[in-house]
Design a protein around this motif. Structure first.
Motif, PDB file in Angstrom:
ATOM      1  N   TYR A 146       0.662  -1.092   0.192  1.00  0.00           N
ATOM      2  CA  TYR A 146       0.008  -0.003   0.069  1.00  0.00           C
ATOM      3  C   TYR A 146       0.870   1.226   0.043  1.00  0.00           C
ATOM      4  CZ  TYR A 146      -3.413  -3.480   1.737  1.00  0.00           C
ATOM      5  OH  TYR A 146      -4.247  -4.716   1.590  1.00  0.00           O
ATOM      6  N   GLU A 180     -10.411   1.568   1.337  1.00  0.00           N
ATOM      7  CA  GLU A 180      -9.384   2.475   1.146  1.00  0.00           C
ATOM      8  C   GLU A 180      -8.055   1.680   1.050  1.00  0.00           C
ATOM      9  OE1 GLU A 180     -10.558   2.363   5.473  1.00  0.00           O
ATOM     10  OE2 GLU A 180     -11.441   2.017   3.556  1.00  0.00           O
ATOM     11  N   CYS A 181      -8.038   0.407   1.092  1.00  0.00           N
ATOM     12  CA  CYS A 181      -6.728  -0.222   0.957  1.00  0.00           C
ATOM     13  C   CYS A 181      -6.914  -1.277  -0.234  1.00  0.00           C
ATOM     14  CB  CYS A 181      -6.473  -1.274   2.235  1.00  0.00           C
ATOM     15  SG  CYS A 181      -5.996  -0.206   3.659  1.00  0.00           S
TER      16      CYS A 181
END
Length: 209
Positions: A116, A182-183
């Motif tokens: 990430y 969101e990841c």
């Protein structure tokens, strides 16, 4: 020596004799047998983290793959030290457990950074990565145990086991994306096939290669 002899049975005289130095020299640096033992564990942890976290200039997917390979390389060539780190040392030693927790934290952060681009992730993502790493530890312990027993029929080599763990990591990252949008799972890296029978085909089971 700690791997081959119980902690209580191993004396500082034994250690000094094996090292070819005066016992007083060991006491000068480490104060006690316990201090010496903890220094060995800490040194092993530092080497494991350094090997696993190398190649920071690589892309995220390649770095994750190299991290896993470096981790397995260390376990394969330092089997006794790896077991000590993962299992928590002599009699579930609290200080060794703290060292083990620190190395787990660093490895999870390294994988998160590769996936990430950041070391801190939301709690659900962290739980999933910790679960994956726990599986890696158990799998690696089983693998080096088979190597030590020379029970290698059908056992993958390091590259094959790394391929398996990479696939499992991809699946974990996909699940994380479902729960934590969101990841997002990083793009899959095109990989070449290895030797037949060694889990060489590292492409994901689903999705585009």
């Amino acid at each position: 020596m700690f791997a081959d002899t119980s902690y209580d049975a191993l004396s500082m005289d034994d250690i000094a004799k094996q090292a070819g130095v005066a016992k007083g020299l060991i006491y000068y640096y480490f104060k006690s047998k316990r201090g010496y033992y903890l220094a060995i564990v800490e040194d092993s942890v530092a080497e494991l983290v350094a090997r696993a976290g190398a190649d920071t200039e690589l892309t995220g997917a390649e770095r994750a793959r190299r991290t896993i390979d470096g981790y397995l390389h260390y376990a394969e060539h330092h089997q006794a030290a790896y077991r000590t780190i993962v299992t928590g040392g002599v009699g579930s030693d609290a200080e060794v457990l703290a060292i083990r927790d620190a190395v787990r934290e660093e490895l999870v952060a390294t994988i998160a950074e590769g996936a990430y681009g950041r070391r801190a992730v939301p709690p659900v993502a962290r739980l999933a990565l910790v679960g994956w790493l726990s599986g890696v530890e158990g799998t690696t312990l089983e693998w080096i145990g088979a190597l030590a027993a020379q029970d290698v029929v059908g056992l993958p080599g390091r590259a094959g086991l790394a391929a398996l763990l990479v696939r499992q990591l991809r699946a974990t990252l996909t699940v994380i994306e479902e729960f934590v949008p969101e990841c997002p799972a990083p793009p899959v890296l095109e990989e070449t096939s290895g030797a037949a029978g060694d889990l060489g085909d590292q492409r994901p089971v689903t999705g585009s290669p």
